[in-house]
Write an enzyme that holds these catalytic residues in place. Structure first.
Site, PDB file in Angstrom:
ATOM      1  N   GLU A   3       0.886  -1.171   0.000  1.00  0.00           N
ATOM      2  CA  GLU A   3       0.000   0.000   0.000  1.00  0.00           C
ATOM      3  C   GLU A   3       0.916   1.211   0.000  1.00  0.00           C
ATOM      4  O   GLU A   3       1.593   1.475   0.995  1.00  0.00           O
ATOM      5  CB  GLU A   3      -0.878   0.008   1.260  1.00  0.00           C
ATOM      6  CG  GLU A   3      -1.792  -1.204   1.413  1.00  0.00           C
ATOM      7  CD  GLU A   3      -2.943  -1.221   0.422  1.00  0.00           C
ATOM      8  OE1 GLU A   3      -3.166  -0.196  -0.254  1.00  0.00           O
ATOM      9  OE2 GLU A   3      -3.597  -2.269   0.312  1.00  0.00           O
ATOM     10  N   CYS A  15      -3.439   8.300   3.483  1.00  0.00           N
ATOM     11  CA  CYS A  15      -3.116   7.833   2.138  1.00  0.00           C
ATOM     12  C   CYS A  15      -4.309   8.002   1.210  1.00  0.00           C
ATOM     13  O   CYS A  15      -4.155   8.089   0.000  1.00  0.00           O
ATOM     14  CB  CYS A  15      -2.704   6.373   2.195  1.00  0.00           C
ATOM     15  SG  CYS A  15      -3.910   5.376   3.074  1.00  0.00           S
TER      16      CYS A  15
HETATM   17  P1  NAP Z   1       8.320   5.011   4.636  1.00  0.00           P
HETATM   18  O1  NAP Z   1       9.411   5.949   4.940  1.00  0.00           O
HETATM   19  O2  NAP Z   1       8.365   4.263   3.374  1.00  0.00           O
HETATM   20  O3  NAP Z   1       8.250   4.025   5.895  1.00  0.00           O
HETATM   21  C1  NAP Z   1       7.287   3.013   5.985  1.00  0.00           C
HETATM   22  C2  NAP Z   1       7.814   1.882   6.827  1.00  0.00           C
HETATM   23  O4  NAP Z   1       8.907   1.240   6.181  1.00  0.00           O
HETATM   24  C3  NAP Z   1       8.344   2.306   8.184  1.00  0.00           C
HETATM   25  O5  NAP Z   1       7.995   1.330   9.132  1.00  0.00           O
HETATM   26  C4  NAP Z   1       9.846   2.355   7.973  1.00  0.00           C
HETATM   27  O6  NAP Z   1      10.568   2.185   9.155  1.00  0.00           O
HETATM   28  C5  NAP Z   1      10.032   1.168   7.059  1.00  0.00           C
HETATM   29  N1  NAP Z   1      11.237   1.201   6.252  1.00  0.00           N
HETATM   30  C6  NAP Z   1      11.971   2.259   5.842  1.00  0.00           C
HETATM   31  N2  NAP Z   1      12.998   1.857   5.061  1.00  0.00           N
HETATM   32  C7  NAP Z   1      12.918   0.504   4.989  1.00  0.00           C
HETATM   33  C8  NAP Z   1      13.697  -0.501   4.341  1.00  0.00           C
HETATM   34  N3  NAP Z   1      14.746  -0.194   3.595  1.00  0.00           N
HETATM   35  N4  NAP Z   1      13.331  -1.789   4.498  1.00  0.00           N
HETATM   36  C9  NAP Z   1      12.248  -2.122   5.233  1.00  0.00           C
HETATM   37  N5  NAP Z   1      11.487  -1.216   5.866  1.00  0.00           N
HETATM   38  C10 NAP Z   1      11.797   0.077   5.742  1.00  0.00           C
HETATM   39  O7  NAP Z   1       6.908   5.718   4.620  1.00  0.00           O
HETATM   40  P2  NAP Z   1       6.309   6.759   5.678  1.00  0.00           P
HETATM   41  O8  NAP Z   1       6.974   8.064   5.375  1.00  0.00           O
HETATM   42  O9  NAP Z   1       6.339   6.218   7.048  1.00  0.00           O
HETATM   43  O10 NAP Z   1       4.781   6.781   5.266  1.00  0.00           O
HETATM   44  C11 NAP Z   1       4.201   7.755   4.450  1.00  0.00           C
HETATM   45  C12 NAP Z   1       3.780   7.163   3.132  1.00  0.00           C
HETATM   46  O11 NAP Z   1       2.955   6.015   3.337  1.00  0.00           O
HETATM   47  C13 NAP Z   1       2.939   8.099   2.306  1.00  0.00           C
HETATM   48  O12 NAP Z   1       3.461   8.146   1.010  1.00  0.00           O
HETATM   49  C14 NAP Z   1       1.549   7.480   2.288  1.00  0.00           C
HETATM   50  O13 NAP Z   1       0.799   7.727   1.133  1.00  0.00           O
HETATM   51  C15 NAP Z   1       1.833   6.038   2.460  1.00  0.00           C
HETATM   52  N6  NAP Z   1       0.689   5.387   3.085  1.00  0.00           N
HETATM   53  C16 NAP Z   1      -0.089   4.538   2.357  1.00  0.00           C
HETATM   54  C17 NAP Z   1      -1.173   3.913   2.937  1.00  0.00           C
HETATM   55  C18 NAP Z   1      -2.043   2.977   2.174  1.00  0.00           C
HETATM   56  O14 NAP Z   1      -2.820   2.262   2.806  1.00  0.00           O
HETATM   57  N7  NAP Z   1      -1.964   2.915   0.882  1.00  0.00           N
HETATM   58  C19 NAP Z   1      -1.462   4.151   4.277  1.00  0.00           C
HETATM   59  C20 NAP Z   1      -0.651   5.007   4.983  1.00  0.00           C
HETATM   60  C21 NAP Z   1       0.425   5.623   4.372  1.00  0.00           C
HETATM   61  P3  NAP Z   1      11.151   3.466   9.945  1.00  0.00           P
HETATM   62  O15 NAP Z   1       9.993   4.292  10.359  1.00  0.00           O
HETATM   63  O16 NAP Z   1      11.861   2.859  11.091  1.00  0.00           O
HETATM   64  O17 NAP Z   1      12.048   4.174   8.965  1.00  0.00           O
END
Ligand code: NAP
Length: 516
Positions: free
Chosen positions: A257, A296
């Site tokens: 997602e 999102c």
């Molecule tokens: P993110 O930076 O991609 O982080 C998401 C998760 O991935 C966090 O738990 C993060 O851990 C982890 N992570 C980071 N780098 C990783 C790696 N190399 N390997 C494995 N895991 C890793 O995203 P975010 O900034 O938290 O979230 C915002 C985004 O999520 C927005 O773009 C939003 O649209 C999207 N979103 C989508 C939905 C949906 O249902 N479609 C819902 C909510 C949000 P850490 O926090 O420890 O870095």
């Protein structure tokens, strides 16, 4: 030093061996707790969940596992006040916004408890009717769905520390699959507390639910062929995850997602002042401001007929101007803060990118905050942008600003509106506002190809509707392309992800004796 939150893996609480990463109050700037996952025996943790947790869950029937979900609901309800306090402190959200995360989660688990109870005393599911493999019904094919014999690893985003866990865990546990959750670091506290409460209440078998708080390092390396991985977060991290060696090598089933440039479309006949026009304006403002736009599913692009552009800009701007922003502890505040100063910087950066392609129609960026210091708090007022040339404005279809920001654009006719919505390259949701049922149905079907959900609002559903951005467990959540290609929820369809489908080819006696 603040408290170091423990991880729950291998059936016991285990603090990390590092100094920990601090979590902050995004309004006051104070440190709240720390998280750390250094030094955990991840191989042991995954094996314990897979072997001990998985076996215990699979020994139960769907109805018994639905009972576990009902017990989780009770635990979470009993501790609700603590969750609201954590959400205010760590996510900077006002009560109504915390409710979307906390009560939304409890409601979703409750739904799966009900649906699971109706599945009865089976331990596997028949999928369709037997099909003859020859002329006579002597040798047939029956598809079955059985729980996967692995672990479900959830890597979650910061914006829904509660709902993000439970909307996935409810169908996983109901399916008989143990869960390991790694919440986003910035808001991991609420996830950790909920897991702690459920573990301490002793309602789940050992190994059914684990939590790792802190770095994701090493987690994906643990994945084996029957495990499943569900990720919510940015498209960039999603791409890294898809390319991970263990995911590729073991064909680990993955649900993504990611981000999404969702649209709201005003139908051609809906003139300014009409009920449909007013409903769109109200919903746009709600979507821009709920959780400070950190959803999102939030409306990012507003598509209106050319003749309604100026009136829409004025009506949305006038309503946005009433949004009070600041410390969520102050009762007069309607919109709290973003989740961190880093997110604030990212929203400002995103706004700059959009401003290169669109004009500013309403700007509360520098509006005074209530009870909050602009030098410290991650608060920002809403900004409405607009472009009269949306075909040429690539950035507005491309840049997801994860904050109270949306862009208004005019369309010539329905084909143009459809083409503009599709410029998002696959989105979670589009909402349509109008009165002509036939026209709305045609547009809904057309947009279904590029959206996971189409939310159609006519005046007669104004009171009953559930909201553009609200994810209801009855409906599919996910979207193609840029949105990640995922499929969550949608009632019992969610169980597909945690089951393996197989065809059993046999005679009628064996097929009848199959014990689903
Ligand atoms: P993110 O930076 O991609 O982080 C998401 C998760 O991935 C966090 O738990 C993060 O851990 C982890 N992570 C980071 N780098 C990783 C790696 N190399 N390997 C494995 N895991 C890793 O995203 P975010 O900034 O938290 O979230 C915002 C985004 O999520 C927005 O773009 C939003 O649209 C999207 N979103 C989508 C939905 C949906 O249902 N479609 C819902 C909510 C949000 P850490 O926090 O420890 O870095």
């Amino acid at each position: 030093m603040t408290e170091l939150l423990s991880n729950y893996v291998g059936g016991r609480w285990q603090p990390g061996t590092g100094a920990g990463t601090p979590l902050f109050d995004p309004v006051l700037g104070t440190e709240l707790v720390r998280v750390d996952a250094t030094g955990l025996d991840l191989a042991g943790a995954f094996a314990f969940a897979r072997d001990t947790g998985g076996a215990a869950l699979r020994a139960l029937t769907y109805r018994e596992r639905a009972g576990l979900l009902a017990a989780i609901v009770k635990v979470l309800q009993a501790n609700r006040d603590a969750y609201y306090e954590i959400a205010t402190a760590n996510s900077g959200t006002v009560k109504n916004d915390s409710a979307v995360d906390i009560d939304g989660a409890i409601f979703t688990i409750g739904q799966y408890a009900k649906w699971g109870d109706a599945l009865g005393d089976a331990r596997a599911l028949r999928d369709g009717e037997p099909a003859k493999l020859g002329k006579e019904p002597v040798f047939l094919s029956q598809h079955v769905q059985v729980p996967t014999r692995g672990v479900a690893l959830f890597i979650n985003a910061f914006n829904f520390p509660s709902w993000g866990l439970w909307e996935k865990a409810a169908p996983a546990l109901l399916s008989g699959v143990p869960v390991i959750v790694k919440p986003a670091t910035a808001t991991a506290w609420l996830t950790q507390r909920m897991v702690r409460d459920v573990v301490e209440a002793g309602v789940l078998p050992a190994g059914a639910l684990s939590v790792v708080c802190g770095s994701s390092a090493g987690l994906l390396d643990q994945l084996k062929p029957f495990d499943v991985l569900s990720f919510t977060g940015s498209a960039e991290t999603a791409a890294t995850i898809r390319g991970h060696d263990a995911v590729a090598r073991h064909s680990v089933r993955t649900n993504i997602e990611a981000d999404s440039l969702n649209s709201a479309v005003l139908a051609p006949g809906a003139a300014p002042g009409s009920p449909a026009f007013d409903l769109l304006v109200k919903e746009v403002v709600r979507e821009m401001t709920v959780k400070s736009g950190q959803k999102c599913t939030a409306i990012r692009r507003i598509l209106v007929p050319e003749a309604a552009y100026d009136a829409a800009a004025e009506a949305i701007g006038a309503r946005l101007a009433k949004t009070t922003v600041g410390n969520p502890r102050n009762e007069s505040v309607r919109m709290g803060s973003l989740v961190s100063r880093a997110q604030l910087a990212s929203v400002r950066e995103g706004l700059q990118a959009l401003e290169g392609a669109a004009q500013v129609l309403h700007d509360d960026r520098a509006a005074p905050l209530i009870d909050a210091d602009p030098q410290v708090a991650a608060c920002i007022g809403p900004v409405l942008l607009g472009t009269r040339t949306p075909d040429a404005a690539q950035a507005v279809h491309d840049v997801e600003v994860f904050g109270p920001v949306a862009t208004l654009m005019p369309y010539r006719d329905l084909a143009h509106a459809e083409a503009l919505a599709e410029r998002g390259q696959g989105s979670l949701v589009a909402s349509l506002y109008g009165e002509d049922a036939g026209e709305l149905a045609r547009l809904a079907t057309a947009l279904a190809a590029s959206h996971g959900r189409v939310h159609v609002i006519t005046p007669e559903v104004a009171q009953a509707q559930t909201g553009h951005g609200n994810v209801m467990p009855m409906s599919l959540h996910g979207g193609p392309g840029r949105a990640g290609g995922g499929a969550e929820l949608g009632g019992l369809r969610a169980l597909d992800f945690y089951h393996r489908r197989a065809a059993v080819q046999a005679g009628p006696a064996v097929l009848e004796a199959l014990q689903p």
